[in-house]
Enzyme design. Structure first.
Site, short mmCIF file in Angstrom:
data_model
loop_
_atom_site.label_atom_id
_atom_site.label_comp_id
_atom_site.label_asym_id
_atom_site.label_seq_id
_atom_site.Cartn_x
_atom_site.Cartn_y
_atom_site.Cartn_z
N LYS A 121 0.83 -1.20 0.00
CA LYS A 121 0.00 0.00 0.00
C LYS A 121 0.86 1.26 0.00
CE LYS A 121 -1.97 3.47 2.28
NZ LYS A 121 -1.45 4.39 3.32
N ASP A 139 -6.11 1.00 0.52
CA ASP A 139 -6.13 1.02 1.98
C ASP A 139 -7.53 0.64 2.44
OD1 ASP A 139 -7.88 3.25 1.85
OD2 ASP A 139 -6.16 4.52 1.49
#
Length: 219
Positions: A121, A139
């Site tokens: 991420k 996310d």
DNA sequence: ATCCCGAGGG
DNA sequence: CCCTCTGGAT
């Protein structure tokens, strides 16, 4: 409604109404963004922005942070989540930047993920924001919003959602779409109580449409 | 009680 | 796949 039509409707809406979409983290260079994104795990951007000024005053770049002890960093990031882990990650990350990457933030997702504290991420955020690559960082917000809208289907992992989104979003819109979905998740499509009454995306939203069939309040 | 721009390790 | 790390906000 097809998934293609959902994507087109949602992307058109955002392009028309929110042509500019950027991160809400405060930073001045790639190194500082890297630090801020690592700190943002399980923590609000507001809280990160509250503590980074003092942190960057003491450790403005990778060499200064590399020379620090995790305990010093810990004291400055105490109010963010997981300060112990993050302090170790930040110092380790800075040391690897200095020792292995010539004090330059690497420009690929693969290289970024070698840094301590940088997972997929975070690597995607840096790749997208700093290097303008079509990387979709998934996310908690993006994962949830994509599922609710019906942009992702049957995805159980962030990586699966990432693949589905990248496959359906034009390359030049991927970076913006990331921030659009984040901000929509943060301020409208809330985790616990989605604000469907205030949501401009209901014409294309799978969750809203299925809820409307069984429940007139459609929350 | 539940969630916030997750990552690393078992 | 699971678990742990961990503080603040609502």
């Amino acid at each position: 409604m097809t998934r293609k039509e959902r994507f087109e409707g949602v992307l058109e809406h955002f392009q028309r109404n929110h042509p500019v979409a950027e991160t809400e983290l405060d930073y001045q260079d790639p190194f500082q963004l890297l630090v801020a994104v690592i700190l943002s795990a399980q923590c609000t951007d507001k809280r990160v922005n509250l503590i980074t000024p003092a942190l960057f005053e003491q450790f403005p770049d990778a060499p200064s942070l590399a020379a620090a002890e995790p305990e010093e960093v810990f004291a400055l990031i105490r109010s963010c989540s997981y300060p112990n882990n993050k302090a170790k990650h930040l110092v380790g990350m800075a040391r690897m930047l200095v020792n292995d990457f010539g004090n330059q933030v690497p420009d690929s997702v693969e290289a970024l993920q070698k840094l301590p504290g940088v997972g997929r991420k975070t690597a995607n955020v840096i790749a997208s924001v700093v290097f303008d690559l079509p990387a979709m960082a998934v996310d908690t917000h993006v994962f949830r919003v994509a599922a609710r809208l019906g942009l992702s289907v049957g995805s159980k992992t962030p990586l699966e959602t990432e693949k589905q989104l990248v496959a359906h979003i034009p390359q030049e819109l991927v970076a913006k779409a990331h921030h659009w979905l984040i901000l929509h998740g943060r301020y409208v499509c809330l985790a616990r109580k989605p604000q469907c009454a205030q949501c401009p995306l209901t014409p294309w939203c799978a969750h809203f449409q299925s809820a409307a069939q069984t429940d007139q309040t459609a929350v």
